[in-house]
Motif scaffolding. Structure first.
Motif, mmCIF file in Angstrom:
data_model
loop_
_atom_site.group_PDB
_atom_site.id
_atom_site.type_symbol
_atom_site.label_atom_id
_atom_site.label_comp_id
_atom_site.label_asym_id
_atom_site.label_seq_id
_atom_site.Cartn_x
_atom_site.Cartn_y
_atom_site.Cartn_z
ATOM 1 N N GLN A 134 -93.486 -94.157 77.199
ATOM 2 C CA GLN A 134 -94.754 -93.595 77.677
ATOM 3 C C GLN A 134 -95.740 -93.330 76.535
ATOM 4 N N TYR A 135 -95.238 -93.304 75.312
ATOM 5 C CA TYR A 135 -96.049 -92.910 74.152
ATOM 6 C C TYR A 135 -97.290 -93.787 74.000
ATOM 7 N N PHE A 136 -97.126 -95.092 74.142
ATOM 8 C CA PHE A 136 -98.227 -96.038 73.947
ATOM 9 C C PHE A 136 -99.378 -95.747 74.897
ATOM 10 N N ASN A 137 -99.086 -95.655 76.198
ATOM 11 C CA ASN A 137 -100.142 -95.420 77.181
ATOM 12 C C ASN A 137 -100.681 -93.999 77.117
ATOM 13 N N ALA A 138 -99.791 -93.031 76.891
ATOM 14 C CA ALA A 138 -100.219 -91.632 76.861
ATOM 15 C C ALA A 138 -101.229 -91.390 75.749
ATOM 16 N N GLN A 139 -101.090 -92.097 74.640
ATOM 17 C CA GLN A 139 -102.011 -91.936 73.524
ATOM 18 C C GLN A 139 -103.201 -92.908 73.589
ATOM 19 N N GLY A 140 -103.231 -93.754 74.613
ATOM 20 C CA GLY A 140 -104.345 -94.698 74.753
ATOM 21 C C GLY A 140 -104.398 -95.711 73.633
ATOM 22 N N LEU A 141 -103.237 -96.116 73.116
ATOM 23 C CA LEU A 141 -103.216 -97.031 71.971
ATOM 24 C C LEU A 141 -103.754 -98.420 72.309
ATOM 25 N N VAL A 149 -97.660 -99.198 62.490
ATOM 26 C CA VAL A 149 -96.467 -98.487 62.950
ATOM 27 C C VAL A 149 -95.750 -97.976 61.701
ATOM 28 N N LEU A 150 -95.869 -96.687 61.458
ATOM 29 C CA LEU A 150 -95.361 -96.092 60.221
ATOM 30 C C LEU A 150 -94.041 -95.374 60.473
ATOM 31 N N PHE A 151 -93.072 -95.612 59.606
ATOM 32 C CA PHE A 151 -91.818 -94.866 59.701
ATOM 33 C C PHE A 151 -91.343 -94.486 58.299
ATOM 34 N N ASP A 152 -90.507 -93.444 58.262
ATOM 35 C CA ASP A 152 -90.010 -92.933 56.989
ATOM 36 C C ASP A 152 -88.529 -93.281 56.815
ATOM 37 N N ASN A 153 -87.683 -92.664 57.626
ATOM 38 C CA ASN A 153 -86.242 -92.872 57.471
ATOM 39 C C ASN A 153 -85.666 -93.904 58.440
ATOM 40 N N ARG A 154 -85.934 -93.735 59.727
ATOM 41 C CA ARG A 154 -85.325 -94.612 60.720
ATOM 42 C C ARG A 154 -86.385 -95.331 61.543
ATOM 43 N N PHE A 155 -86.103 -96.586 61.848
ATOM 44 C CA PHE A 155 -86.958 -97.380 62.728
ATOM 45 C C PHE A 155 -86.465 -97.111 64.142
ATOM 46 N N ALA A 161 -91.145 -99.627 71.102
ATOM 47 C CA ALA A 161 -92.000 -99.545 72.288
ATOM 48 C C ALA A 161 -93.461 -99.823 71.928
ATOM 49 N N ILE A 162 -93.923 -99.297 70.805
ATOM 50 C CA ILE A 162 -95.302 -99.532 70.368
ATOM 51 C C ILE A 162 -95.518 -101.016 70.108
ATOM 52 N N LEU A 163 -94.603 -101.633 69.369
ATOM 53 C CA LEU A 163 -94.735 -103.052 69.045
ATOM 54 C C LEU A 163 -94.704 -103.921 70.301
ATOM 55 N N THR A 164 -93.828 -103.573 71.231
ATOM 56 C CA THR A 164 -93.722 -104.336 72.475
ATOM 57 C C THR A 164 -95.027 -104.294 73.262
ATOM 58 N N ASN A 165 -95.589 -103.103 73.379
ATOM 59 C CA ASN A 165 -96.845 -102.965 74.117
ATOM 60 C C ASN A 165 -98.008 -103.628 73.392
ATOM 61 N N CYS A 166 -98.001 -103.566 72.074
ATOM 62 C CA CYS A 166 -99.073 -104.224 71.316
ATOM 63 C C CYS A 166 -99.046 -105.734 71.553
ATOM 64 N N ILE A 171 -102.639 -106.830 70.347
ATOM 65 C CA ILE A 171 -103.189 -105.976 69.291
ATOM 66 C C ILE A 171 -102.410 -106.242 68.001
ATOM 67 N N PRO A 172 -103.077 -106.590 66.899
ATOM 68 C CA PRO A 172 -102.366 -106.823 65.630
ATOM 69 C C PRO A 172 -101.613 -105.562 65.189
ATOM 70 N N THR A 173 -100.395 -105.751 64.691
ATOM 71 C CA THR A 173 -99.586 -104.618 64.237
ATOM 72 C C THR A 173 -99.073 -104.852 62.826
ATOM 73 N N TYR A 174 -98.869 -103.751 62.111
ATOM 74 C CA TYR A 174 -98.306 -103.786 60.769
ATOM 75 C C TYR A 174 -97.222 -102.722 60.680
ATOM 76 N N ILE A 175 -95.998 -103.150 60.395
ATOM 77 C CA ILE A 175 -94.891 -102.211 60.231
ATOM 78 C C ILE A 175 -94.887 -101.744 58.779
ATOM 79 N N VAL A 176 -94.925 -100.440 58.589
ATOM 80 C CA VAL A 176 -95.012 -99.879 57.231
ATOM 81 C C VAL A 176 -93.955 -98.803 57.041
ATOM 82 N N ARG A 177 -93.220 -98.881 55.954
ATOM 83 C CA ARG A 177 -92.309 -97.795 55.584
ATOM 84 C C ARG A 177 -92.938 -97.019 54.435
ATOM 85 N N SER A 178 -93.056 -95.726 54.624
ATOM 86 C CA SER A 178 -93.745 -94.880 53.652
ATOM 87 C C SER A 178 -92.773 -94.209 52.685
#
Length: 299
Positions: A134-141, A149-155, A161-166, A171-178
């Motif tokens: 629900q996160y993607f639609n709830a935030q109007g992404l 799509v930013l993550f720190d420890n775990r993907f 879900a974000i990538l699937t909906n994109c 919608i272009p996506t970039y996976i980034v580990r910070s």
């Protein structure tokens, strides 16, 4: 005879009710099974919902809108500050350092008005009572031009879900580990290092430890993302490994050492904006970053 008929009717009603309960439980279990396997429910926003979402984010056709999303605690606010050339404590920077800081979407324009980019700090999924799917639609992404799509420890399943909906919305996506520098230091400590910046006796050994830790971190991160995407039946996609501190240095033309993917990520993001704008035939974005022979130049 009448009582017997009433009893039969009651039994039939009870049986029907039990069947409905069984069907509801089975449907719930099937939905959970699909979610575990990366199969997200398809929920398409209405035209009115799209308009409302665009109004909420103050969408403008003459701007390019970057959203930074993911699980809480991944460093979204710090990365946005770095992209905008700001330290976390600078005036106008996104708030950082407090658990669950971003509970509502925050919009940040670029400090230099010459560059028509807008950055959005999306509330972390872990701070809200919203299911992964629900996160993607709830935030109007679905209204953004590009999503990081930013993550720190775990993907996580939220990231999947974000990538699937994109992909559904193209919608272009970039996976980034910070926080790359922090993770590399942790690995070095596990290897027996006390300080990666030692300048005294053992400095050469520290450099070797750093290179080994860096390579281990890069390999583990890329393999982990590859495995997670594969388990969700999604195509492989590059993961950019960055340090927010080094990203700020790149944006400010400090030419920091030890960069991993900071320069490539920044150039790819801006290139995405330029390509998207060129297709609209309404103008062109000025280049923010160019890599010249001899070093990085920021306009």
């Amino acid at each position: 005879m009448g009582n017997w008929t009433a009893q039969e009717a009651a039994n039939a009603w009870k049986k029907a009710a039990e069947e409905e309960v069984k069907m509801a439980i089975a449907a719930k279990e099937e939905a959970e099974r699909q979610l575990k396997h990366g199969i997200q429910p398809v929920v398409t926003p209405t035209y009115q919902e799209v308009l409302a979402a665009k109004q909420r984010v103050q969408y403008r056709e003459d701007l390019f809108h970057f959203a930074v999303a993911g699980v809480a605690g991944g460093g979204k606010s710090s990365l946005i500050n770095a992209f905008r050339g700001l330290h976390n404590k600078d005036i106008g920077s996104a708030a950082t350092g407090i658990p669950d800081t971003t509970l509502t979407m925050a919009r940040y324009g670029n400090p230099n008005a010459e560059y028509p980019y807008v950055w959005y700090d999306i509330p972390g999924a872990g701070t809200l009572k919203i299911s992964d799917w629900q996160y993607f639609n709830a935030q109007g992404l679905y209204v953004f031009d590009c999503i990081i799509v930013l993550f720190d420890n775990r993907f996580t399943m939220t990231d999947i879900a974000i990538l699937t909906n994109c992909r559904r919305f193209k919608i272009p996506t970039y996976i980034v580990r910070s926080k790359a520098d922090q993770h590399i230091r942790n690995i070095m400590e596990d290897m027996g290092s006390d300080n990666e910046d030692d300048e005294g006796v053992g400095a050469d050994q520290e450099k070797k430890l750093y290179q080994a830790a860096r390579q281990q971190f890069i390999q583990q991160t890329r393999q982990s993302v590859k495995d997670n995407l594969g388990n969700a039946n999604m195509p492989d996609q590059r993961v950019y490994i960055v340090s927010n501190r080094l990203m700020l240095g790149v944006v400010r033309d400090k030419r920091p050492e030890k960069v991993i993917d900071e320069i490539e990520l920044l150039n790819d993001l801006i290139g995405e904006a330029q390509t998207r704008r060129a297709r609209s035939d309404t103008g062109s974005f000025p280049p923010l970053v160019r890599v010249w022979r001899g070093g990085l130049r920021v306009r």
